[in-house]
Design a protein around this motif. Structure first.
Motif, mmCIF file in Angstrom:
data_model
loop_
_atom_site.group_PDB
_atom_site.id
_atom_site.type_symbol
_atom_site.label_atom_id
_atom_site.label_comp_id
_atom_site.label_asym_id
_atom_site.label_seq_id
_atom_site.Cartn_x
_atom_site.Cartn_y
_atom_site.Cartn_z
ATOM 1 N N GLU A 146 0.847 -1.184 0.000
ATOM 2 C CA GLU A 146 0.000 0.000 0.000
ATOM 3 C C GLU A 146 0.885 1.238 0.000
ATOM 4 O O GLU A 146 1.956 1.250 0.606
ATOM 5 C CB GLU A 146 -0.903 -0.001 1.231
ATOM 6 C CG GLU A 146 -1.928 1.107 1.227
ATOM 7 C CD GLU A 146 -2.486 1.364 2.622
ATOM 8 O OE1 GLU A 146 -3.666 1.691 2.724
ATOM 9 O OE2 GLU A 146 -1.722 1.253 3.590
ATOM 10 N N PHE A 147 0.430 2.279 -0.642
ATOM 11 C CA PHE A 147 1.251 3.486 -0.797
ATOM 12 C C PHE A 147 1.687 4.048 0.551
ATOM 13 O O PHE A 147 2.876 4.305 0.783
ATOM 14 C CB PHE A 147 0.462 4.539 -1.581
ATOM 15 C CG PHE A 147 1.215 5.829 -1.772
ATOM 16 C CD1 PHE A 147 2.139 5.958 -2.798
ATOM 17 C CD2 PHE A 147 1.003 6.911 -0.926
ATOM 18 C CE1 PHE A 147 2.848 7.144 -2.962
ATOM 19 C CE2 PHE A 147 1.700 8.092 -1.094
ATOM 20 C CZ PHE A 147 2.623 8.203 -2.116
ATOM 21 N N MET A 148 0.744 4.235 1.466
ATOM 22 C CA MET A 148 1.058 4.845 2.753
ATOM 23 C C MET A 148 1.984 3.960 3.596
ATOM 24 O O MET A 148 2.808 4.459 4.355
ATOM 25 C CB MET A 148 -0.223 5.144 3.527
ATOM 26 C CG MET A 148 -0.993 6.323 2.981
ATOM 27 S SD MET A 148 -0.033 7.836 3.109
ATOM 28 C CE MET A 148 -1.145 8.999 2.357
ATOM 29 N N LEU A 177 -9.682 7.837 6.542
ATOM 30 C CA LEU A 177 -9.690 8.555 7.817
ATOM 31 C C LEU A 177 -8.631 8.006 8.773
ATOM 32 O O LEU A 177 -8.070 8.757 9.574
ATOM 33 C CB LEU A 177 -11.073 8.479 8.452
ATOM 34 C CG LEU A 177 -12.200 9.213 7.705
ATOM 35 C CD1 LEU A 177 -13.529 9.016 8.422
ATOM 36 C CD2 LEU A 177 -11.879 10.698 7.576
ATOM 37 N N THR A 178 -8.373 6.704 8.700
ATOM 38 C CA THR A 178 -7.329 6.126 9.546
ATOM 39 C C THR A 178 -5.963 6.687 9.185
ATOM 40 O O THR A 178 -5.150 7.012 10.059
ATOM 41 C CB THR A 178 -7.321 4.598 9.418
ATOM 42 O OG1 THR A 178 -8.605 4.085 9.786
ATOM 43 C CG2 THR A 178 -6.262 3.975 10.312
ATOM 44 N N GLY A 184 -6.709 8.669 12.243
ATOM 45 C CA GLY A 184 -6.849 7.558 13.186
ATOM 46 C C GLY A 184 -5.559 6.917 13.605
ATOM 47 O O GLY A 184 -5.364 5.709 13.423
ATOM 48 N N HIS A 185 -4.645 7.689 14.174
ATOM 49 C CA HIS A 185 -3.364 7.123 14.595
ATOM 50 C C HIS A 185 -3.519 6.206 15.804
ATOM 51 O O HIS A 185 -2.609 5.443 16.121
ATOM 52 C CB HIS A 185 -2.387 8.255 14.913
ATOM 53 C CG HIS A 185 -2.161 9.187 13.763
ATOM 54 N ND1 HIS A 185 -1.540 8.797 12.593
ATOM 55 C CD2 HIS A 185 -2.499 10.494 13.586
ATOM 56 C CE1 HIS A 185 -1.479 9.813 11.753
ATOM 57 N NE2 HIS A 185 -2.056 10.861 12.331
ATOM 58 N N ILE A 201 -6.605 -3.926 13.090
ATOM 59 C CA ILE A 201 -7.955 -3.537 12.650
ATOM 60 C C ILE A 201 -7.881 -2.761 11.341
ATOM 61 O O ILE A 201 -8.635 -3.023 10.393
ATOM 62 C CB ILE A 201 -8.654 -2.711 13.742
ATOM 63 C CG1 ILE A 201 -8.888 -3.564 14.990
ATOM 64 C CG2 ILE A 201 -9.984 -2.152 13.227
ATOM 65 C CD1 ILE A 201 -9.505 -2.807 16.141
ATOM 66 N N HIS A 202 -6.958 -1.821 11.281
ATOM 67 C CA HIS A 202 -6.806 -1.020 10.066
ATOM 68 C C HIS A 202 -6.470 -1.894 8.867
ATOM 69 O O HIS A 202 -7.077 -1.774 7.791
ATOM 70 C CB HIS A 202 -5.699 0.025 10.297
ATOM 71 C CG HIS A 202 -5.303 0.758 9.061
ATOM 72 N ND1 HIS A 202 -4.019 1.193 8.827
ATOM 73 C CD2 HIS A 202 -6.002 1.106 7.950
ATOM 74 C CE1 HIS A 202 -3.954 1.781 7.654
ATOM 75 N NE2 HIS A 202 -5.140 1.735 7.107
#
Length: 341
Positions: A206-208, A286-287, A291-292, A298-299
């Motif tokens: 994933e990019f992030m 939003l995470t 949402g840190h 879960i994420h």
């Protein structure tokens, strides 16, 4: 006992592999530009359940491949299905096949075989396919919503408004949008220096998750990615919502109660699939943005659902619940069974 021993050996191999990577990568060394390989961690905290998590994931992948391939074959062979709705459905099926195939086989190798290594170029390629085809999926949901709006609100002009030429242009614009907005992602990541770790805390590239490994300020790069995702998702979601509001208003004014209930049932199932896609997408967005405090497992689990469930549900909702496709499939199966006996 044998199964437990294999899990222990697999866990020890994973730990030793990470230790070797940590020894090779010195955080003080800023000269490293691009690594040869990354290591996918999987779902943090749930490594001991990877084998079992892979079973439902594999089942969904098989259903997605068989279902979407069936839709493509039926629409291609049956000329009566060369209508706007089924042409858009075929485009959605191709997108689902690419999206699920670019993630699931590699993920199952991680879950079942402990294959964590992924080449740097393969990681960037997977990332491009995931993000660009997710944008295409959103675009084809919008195209299908527009088709339903025209079919229900302007039934007499349906075929004249949505001609084959116009459908082809809509499909090409959706593909070009996905490619144009997400082609910079692998280019940007290739230019970044990586000197922290090779371990990606995710089940896929994933990019992030990858950009966090860079040892320079990646604020502008992150903002670009989040901005593109938010603009595409919010615009598509808004137009889809407007389309279905207009559809519902037209449905409630239909003279036949039976026709109203049928249209509501069809639209309701479509809306459920769209809600699953956009709700998980919004949660993931939003995470990343706020949402840190969300637990990593879960994420990442929701991020997997975001990629796996729509390709699994689309052939069921849009295929099995569509009478023309269902009848064509059943007639083909009946003929084959009769030939066997």
């Amino acid at each position: 006992m044998i199964l437990a021993q294999s899990f222990c050996h697999k866990k020890e191999d994973s730990i030793s592999k990470r230790q070797k990577v940590a020894e090779q990568w010195d955080p003080a060394n800023k000269s490293q530009t691009s690594p040869d390989t990354f290591l996918l961690m999987g779902i943090p905290g749930l490594e001991h359940l990877h084998v079992w998590i892979g079973i439902p994931f594999c089942s969904m992948y098989v259903v997605a491949v068989v279902g979407n391939m069936t839709i493509l074959v039926v629409v291609r062979t049956e000329r009566s299905l060369h209508e706007p709705m089924f042409l858009f459905l075929s485009m959605l099926s191709v997108t689902d096949l690419v999206l699920s195939t670019s993630t699931l086989p590699r993920m199952l190798c991680l879950f079942w075989l402990g294959a964590q290594d992924i080449a740097f170029d393969a990681c960037l390629t997977q990332m491009f396919f995931i993000h660009s085809f997710t944008a295409m999926e959103s675009g084809f949901f919008l195209s299908m919503a527009i088709d339903r709006y025209v079919a229900i609100c302007h039934p007499l002009r349906h075929t004249t408004i949505l001609t084959h030429t116009r459908i082809a242009k809509m499909g090409a614009s959706v593909v070009l949008r996905g490619v144009a907005f997400f082609s910079p992602h692998p280019v940007l990541l290739r230019q970044l220096p990586y000197c922290r770790t090779q371990i990606i805390a995710h089940t896929y590239c994933e990019f992030m998750a990858v950009v966090k490994l860079a040892c320079v300020d990646t604020g502008p790069t992150k903002r670009y990615s989040l901005s593109v995702a938010s603009v595409i998702g919010s615009c598509d979601g808004l137009f889809i919502a407007v389309s279905y509001v207009l559809i519902l208003r037209a449905v409630f004014h239909l003279p036949s109660r039976e026709a109203s209930l049928k249209a509501l049932g069809t639209c309701g199932s479509h809306v459920c699939v769209i809600l699953v896609f956009y709700s998980t997408a919004v949660f993931t967005f939003l995470t990343h943005r706020f949402g840190h405090s969300v637990a990593p497992h879960i994420h990442i689990f929701i991020a997997n659902i975001y990629l796996l469930v729509p390709p699994f549900l689309n052939p069921i909702v849009y295929g099995i619940r569509t009478k023309k496709i269902r009848d064509r499939v059943l007639s083909s199966l009946t003929v084959k069974v009769a030939q066997l006996y």
